[in-house]
Design an enzyme around this catalytic site. Structure first.
Site, short mmCIF file in Angstrom:
data_model
loop_
_atom_site.label_atom_id
_atom_site.label_comp_id
_atom_site.label_asym_id
_atom_site.label_seq_id
_atom_site.Cartn_x
_atom_site.Cartn_y
_atom_site.Cartn_z
N TYR A 14 -3.63 1.66 15.44
CA TYR A 14 -4.17 2.27 14.23
C TYR A 14 -5.69 2.24 14.31
O TYR A 14 -6.28 1.68 15.22
CB TYR A 14 -3.68 1.52 12.98
CG TYR A 14 -3.91 2.28 11.68
CD1 TYR A 14 -3.36 3.53 11.48
CD2 TYR A 14 -4.69 1.73 10.67
CE1 TYR A 14 -3.55 4.23 10.30
CE2 TYR A 14 -4.90 2.41 9.47
CZ TYR A 14 -4.33 3.66 9.30
OH TYR A 14 -4.54 4.35 8.13
N ARG A 20 -2.94 2.57 6.28
CA ARG A 20 -1.47 2.60 6.33
C ARG A 20 -0.87 1.53 7.23
O ARG A 20 0.35 1.31 7.20
CB ARG A 20 -0.98 3.98 6.76
CG ARG A 20 -1.12 5.02 5.66
CD ARG A 20 -0.32 6.26 5.95
NE ARG A 20 -0.21 7.13 4.78
CZ ARG A 20 0.70 7.00 3.83
NH1 ARG A 20 1.59 6.03 3.91
NH2 ARG A 20 0.74 7.83 2.81
N TRP A 137 -7.80 11.87 1.23
CA TRP A 137 -8.61 10.99 2.07
C TRP A 137 -9.40 11.75 3.12
O TRP A 137 -10.51 11.34 3.50
CB TRP A 137 -7.69 9.97 2.77
CG TRP A 137 -6.87 9.15 1.81
CD1 TRP A 137 -5.53 9.31 1.54
CD2 TRP A 137 -7.32 8.08 0.98
NE1 TRP A 137 -5.13 8.39 0.59
CE2 TRP A 137 -6.20 7.61 0.23
CE3 TRP A 137 -8.55 7.44 0.79
CZ2 TRP A 137 -6.28 6.57 -0.67
CZ3 TRP A 137 -8.63 6.40 -0.11
CH2 TRP A 137 -7.50 5.97 -0.83
#
Length: 232
Positions: A14, A20, A137
């Site tokens: 990530y 998330r 976002w």
């Protein structure tokens, strides 16, 4: 009975942010499972994106298999990882009594102890995720982005918080009398929301107290202290 407690190799991919992937990191921390927390830079994303299933992150590599979708990964971990009754993973084959075997499976309570409670926990998580997914976002027009964020935080967030507060009531946790990943996800989401609007929980002391209870769990507290400090 004999139980095999060999731990798979996990690699989480990530960005260098909570985002998330943070719910996955919370679960790893709580279950004391070792994993590679591989964080990529935004500049490297265009080269990495085409190599991933559906071109999205986070992904979790498990013994050569790449899993995607953060909540699917979280559900997998809560339902398919088991702690030895010592509270730590140990790569071994060991003998336990039926009573100890039952105790060793308590880590699965994170998902919910029964199918009904699992459904309740999933519903809270999905409710939170529905709201968090409304935020633009990736919007590049800053004026438009600021306007939409303000609308969500001032108009829609109060309705969500009221519903969550009612659902929680006077209980210590969202589901039953024990912590589940729904409580973790509340802490993850509300941490980001409070960055955006620091007074968001001023009139919801029960929801604020739930955050404190999650963050007071030793494994979660330790993770919060050691994780990289990022805005989101």
């Amino acid at each position: 009975m004999w139980e095999n407690c060999t731990m798979p190799n996990y690699k989480l991919l990530y960005f260098n942010m909570r985002g998330r992937a943070e719910i996955i990191r919370y679960i790893f921390a709580y279950l004391d499972i070792k994993y590679e927390d591989h964080r990529i830079e935004q500049a490297d994303w265009p080269q990495i994106k085409p190599t991933l299933p559906f071109g999205k992150i986070p992904v979790l590599e498990v013994e050569g298999i790449t899993l995607h979708q953060s909540l699917a990964i979280a559900r997998y971990l809560t339902k398919n990882t088991v702690l030895k009754n010592t509270g730590r993973w140990q790569p071994c084959l060991y003998w336990v009594s039926p009573e100890a075997s039952l105790a060793s499976h308590h880590s699965r309570d994170l998902a919910g102890k029964t199918e009904l409670e699992q459904c309740q926990a999933d519903a809270v998580v999905d409710t939170l995720d529905d709201f968090m997914s409304l935020f633009p976002w990736a919007e590049t027009n800053q004026d438009r982005k600021e306007h939409m964020f303000n609308e969500l935080l001032t108009r829609q967030a109060p309705r969500l918080l009221k519903d969550l507060d009612t659902y929680l009531g006077d209980k210590e946790w969202f589901i039953g009398n024990y912590v589940t990943w729904a409580d973790f996800y509340w802490d993850v989401c509300s941490t980001t929301l409070l960055v955006l609007k620091p007074d968001l929980l001023d009139i919801y002391p029960r929801l604020a107290s739930l955050r404190n209870r999650v963050q007071d769990i030793p494994a979660i507290s330790a993770w919060i202290l050691k994780r990289p400090q990022t805005k989101l």
